[in-house]
Design a protein around this motif. Sequence first.
Motif, PDB file in Angstrom:
ATOM      1  N   GLU A 134     -11.747  31.944  22.806  1.00 34.30           N
ATOM      2  CA  GLU A 134     -10.667  31.238  22.133  1.00 34.30           C
ATOM      3  C   GLU A 134     -10.675  31.618  20.663  1.00 34.30           C
ATOM      4  O   GLU A 134     -11.592  32.279  20.192  1.00 34.30           O
ATOM      5  CB  GLU A 134     -10.856  29.726  22.255  1.00 34.30           C
ATOM      6  CG  GLU A 134     -10.927  29.212  23.675  1.00 34.30           C
ATOM      7  CD  GLU A 134     -11.293  27.737  23.718  1.00 34.30           C
ATOM      8  OE1 GLU A 134     -10.849  26.988  22.839  1.00 34.30           O
ATOM      9  OE2 GLU A 134     -12.035  27.363  24.627  1.00 34.30           O
ATOM     10  N   SER A 135      -9.662  31.132  19.934  1.00 30.87           N
ATOM     11  CA  SER A 135      -9.679  31.343  18.492  1.00 30.87           C
ATOM     12  C   SER A 135     -10.766  30.456  17.887  1.00 30.87           C
ATOM     13  O   SER A 135     -11.253  29.519  18.513  1.00 30.87           O
ATOM     14  CB  SER A 135      -8.310  31.016  17.889  1.00 30.87           C
ATOM     15  OG  SER A 135      -7.975  29.676  18.141  1.00 30.87           O
ATOM     16  N   ASP A 136     -11.154  30.768  16.664  1.00 27.23           N
ATOM     17  CA  ASP A 136     -12.241  30.043  16.014  1.00 27.23           C
ATOM     18  C   ASP A 136     -11.959  28.548  15.945  1.00 27.23           C
ATOM     19  O   ASP A 136     -10.826  28.112  15.803  1.00 27.23           O
ATOM     20  CB  ASP A 136     -12.454  30.580  14.598  1.00 27.23           C
ATOM     21  CG  ASP A 136     -12.972  32.004  14.606  1.00 27.23           C
ATOM     22  OD1 ASP A 136     -13.392  32.477  15.675  1.00 27.23           O
ATOM     23  OD2 ASP A 136     -12.952  32.650  13.544  1.00 27.23           O
ATOM     24  N   HIS A 137     -13.019  27.766  16.053  1.00 22.83           N
ATOM     25  CA  HIS A 137     -12.946  26.301  15.971  1.00 22.83           C
ATOM     26  C   HIS A 137     -13.313  25.924  14.539  1.00 22.83           C
ATOM     27  O   HIS A 137     -14.446  26.128  14.106  1.00 22.83           O
ATOM     28  CB  HIS A 137     -13.914  25.692  16.984  1.00 22.83           C
ATOM     29  CG  HIS A 137     -13.890  24.220  17.053  1.00 22.83           C
ATOM     30  ND1 HIS A 137     -12.811  23.513  17.521  1.00 22.83           N
ATOM     31  CD2 HIS A 137     -14.819  23.285  16.692  1.00 22.83           C
ATOM     32  CE1 HIS A 137     -13.066  22.224  17.473  1.00 22.83           C
ATOM     33  NE2 HIS A 137     -14.281  22.057  16.984  1.00 22.83           N
ATOM     34  N   THR A 138     -12.343  25.372  13.786  1.00 27.19           N
ATOM     35  CA  THR A 138     -12.546  25.091  12.362  1.00 27.19           C
ATOM     36  C   THR A 138     -12.316  23.618  12.060  1.00 27.19           C
ATOM     37  O   THR A 138     -11.366  23.009  12.564  1.00 27.19           O
ATOM     38  CB  THR A 138     -11.584  25.953  11.512  1.00 27.19           C
ATOM     39  OG1 THR A 138     -11.831  27.325  11.795  1.00 27.19           O
ATOM     40  CG2 THR A 138     -11.792  25.701  10.035  1.00 27.19           C
ATOM     41  N   LYS A 139     -13.186  23.082  11.233  1.00 28.29           N
ATOM     42  CA  LYS A 139     -13.049  21.709  10.723  1.00 28.29           C
ATOM     43  C   LYS A 139     -13.087  21.784   9.200  1.00 28.29           C
ATOM     44  O   LYS A 139     -13.901  22.514   8.635  1.00 28.29           O
ATOM     45  CB  LYS A 139     -14.202  20.816  11.192  1.00 28.29           C
ATOM     46  CG  LYS A 139     -14.243  20.566  12.672  1.00 28.29           C
ATOM     47  CD  LYS A 139     -13.230  19.529  13.028  1.00 28.29           C
ATOM     48  CE  LYS A 139     -13.475  18.991  14.416  1.00 28.29           C
ATOM     49  NZ  LYS A 139     -12.577  17.918  14.753  1.00 28.29           N
TER      50      LYS A 139
ATOM     51  N   ILE B  26     -18.567  31.778  33.251  1.00 30.67           N
ATOM     52  CA  ILE B  26     -19.125  30.426  33.149  1.00 30.67           C
ATOM     53  C   ILE B  26     -20.061  30.329  31.945  1.00 30.67           C
ATOM     54  O   ILE B  26     -20.031  29.347  31.195  1.00 30.67           O
ATOM     55  CB  ILE B  26     -19.841  30.035  34.455  1.00 30.67           C
ATOM     56  CG1 ILE B  26     -18.808  29.836  35.570  1.00 30.67           C
ATOM     57  CG2 ILE B  26     -20.707  28.799  34.273  1.00 30.67           C
ATOM     58  CD1 ILE B  26     -19.401  29.694  36.953  1.00 30.67           C
ATOM     59  N   ASP B  27     -20.890  31.340  31.725  1.00 33.44           N
ATOM     60  CA  ASP B  27     -21.802  31.345  30.579  1.00 33.44           C
ATOM     61  C   ASP B  27     -21.041  31.345  29.256  1.00 33.44           C
ATOM     62  O   ASP B  27     -21.404  30.627  28.315  1.00 33.44           O
ATOM     63  CB  ASP B  27     -22.742  32.547  30.641  1.00 33.44           C
ATOM     64  CG  ASP B  27     -23.773  32.433  31.747  1.00 33.44           C
ATOM     65  OD1 ASP B  27     -23.964  31.325  32.285  1.00 33.44           O
ATOM     66  OD2 ASP B  27     -24.387  33.466  32.081  1.00 33.44           O
ATOM     67  N   VAL B  28     -19.984  32.146  29.166  1.00 31.59           N
ATOM     68  CA  VAL B  28     -19.175  32.208  27.942  1.00 31.59           C
ATOM     69  C   VAL B  28     -18.516  30.855  27.678  1.00 31.59           C
ATOM     70  O   VAL B  28     -18.529  30.354  26.556  1.00 31.59           O
ATOM     71  CB  VAL B  28     -18.124  33.338  28.029  1.00 31.59           C
ATOM     72  CG1 VAL B  28     -17.072  33.214  26.951  1.00 31.59           C
ATOM     73  CG2 VAL B  28     -18.804  34.696  27.948  1.00 31.59           C
ATOM     74  N   ALA B  29     -17.961  30.246  28.708  1.00 31.24           N
ATOM     75  CA  ALA B  29     -17.327  28.934  28.550  1.00 31.24           C
ATOM     76  C   ALA B  29     -18.345  27.874  28.122  1.00 31.24           C
ATOM     77  O   ALA B  29     -18.051  27.021  27.276  1.00 31.24           O
ATOM     78  CB  ALA B  29     -16.637  28.516  29.844  1.00 31.24           C
TER      79      ALA B  29
ATOM     80  N   LYS C 219     -18.498  24.168  20.052  1.00 34.37           N
ATOM     81  CA  LYS C 219     -17.563  23.109  19.640  1.00 34.37           C
ATOM     82  C   LYS C 219     -18.287  21.783  19.444  1.00 34.37           C
ATOM     83  O   LYS C 219     -18.029  21.060  18.479  1.00 34.37           O
ATOM     84  CB  LYS C 219     -16.456  22.942  20.677  1.00 34.37           C
ATOM     85  CG  LYS C 219     -15.447  24.057  20.695  1.00 34.37           C
ATOM     86  CD  LYS C 219     -14.420  23.787  21.771  1.00 34.37           C
ATOM     87  CE  LYS C 219     -13.438  24.898  21.940  1.00 34.37           C
ATOM     88  NZ  LYS C 219     -12.474  24.616  23.027  1.00 34.37           N
ATOM     89  N   VAL C 220     -19.178  21.449  20.355  1.00 32.47           N
ATOM     90  CA  VAL C 220     -19.937  20.209  20.251  1.00 32.47           C
ATOM     91  C   VAL C 220     -20.768  20.211  18.973  1.00 32.47           C
ATOM     92  O   VAL C 220     -20.815  19.213  18.236  1.00 32.47           O
ATOM     93  CB  VAL C 220     -20.835  19.996  21.491  1.00 32.47           C
ATOM     94  CG1 VAL C 220     -21.872  18.917  21.260  1.00 32.47           C
ATOM     95  CG2 VAL C 220     -19.982  19.677  22.706  1.00 32.47           C
TER      96      VAL C 220
ATOM     97  N   LEU D   1     -15.762  31.536  18.406  1.00 36.76           N
ATOM     98  CA  LEU D   1     -15.787  31.391  19.858  1.00 36.76           C
ATOM     99  C   LEU D   1     -15.499  32.730  20.522  1.00 36.76           C
ATOM    100  O   LEU D   1     -14.840  33.590  19.950  1.00 36.76           O
ATOM    101  CB  LEU D   1     -14.762  30.344  20.299  1.00 36.76           C
ATOM    102  CG  LEU D   1     -14.901  28.963  19.655  1.00 36.76           C
ATOM    103  CD1 LEU D   1     -13.811  28.034  20.172  1.00 36.76           C
ATOM    104  CD2 LEU D   1     -16.263  28.368  19.918  1.00 36.76           C
ATOM    105  N   GLU D   2     -15.969  32.892  21.744  1.00 29.11           N
ATOM    106  CA  GLU D   2     -15.790  34.153  22.464  1.00 29.11           C
ATOM    107  C   GLU D   2     -14.449  34.248  23.180  1.00 29.11           C
ATOM    108  O   GLU D   2     -13.833  35.300  23.203  1.00 29.11           O
ATOM    109  CB  GLU D   2     -16.922  34.337  23.480  1.00 29.11           C
ATOM    110  CG  GLU D   2     -18.278  34.507  22.827  1.00 29.11           C
ATOM    111  CD  GLU D   2     -19.380  34.675  23.845  1.00 29.11           C
ATOM    112  OE1 GLU D   2     -19.306  35.624  24.650  1.00 29.11           O
ATOM    113  OE2 GLU D   2     -20.312  33.851  23.834  1.00 29.11           O
TER     114      GLU D   2
END
Length: 130
Positions: free
Chosen positions: A120-125, A33-36, A43-44, A117-118
């Motif tokens: 998932e794959s990295d979140h990139t913009k 839960i902490d990781v999520a 992401k936010v 991210l821990e």
Amino acid sequence: MERQKGFTVFELIVAIVFLLVAGTFFYIQKRNIDVAANDSARKVAINSIYYNLEEVYYAANGAYPEYLTADQLTGLDPELLTDPNGIKVNQEGSDYTYTPKDCTDGKCKSYTLTANLENESDHTKTSRNE
């Protein structure tokens, strides 16, 4: 013969094993839960930085900044420039990376913004005006 009151050794061992298993299960679930929650916060933050760069900063300046600071991104909560571990964007060990491209005199044509991210794959913009 009078019967003694209390627990047998076997009953105590079973109770201890049960508590250990339940404690382990609780710890694993809490960690997940902490990781999520941390991944969601990352992401936010990246999305907020991205929209502030695109809708506010670029609209006002016609270019992107070479470095991200709270002074430049006035429409953004300064805390969003700090990852869940308390490290600011682009500092060593930070989960957030801002990579400007084609910069001249502090004005850049494009950028890439990434959150590590821990689970998932990295979140990139990437910038809209690339």
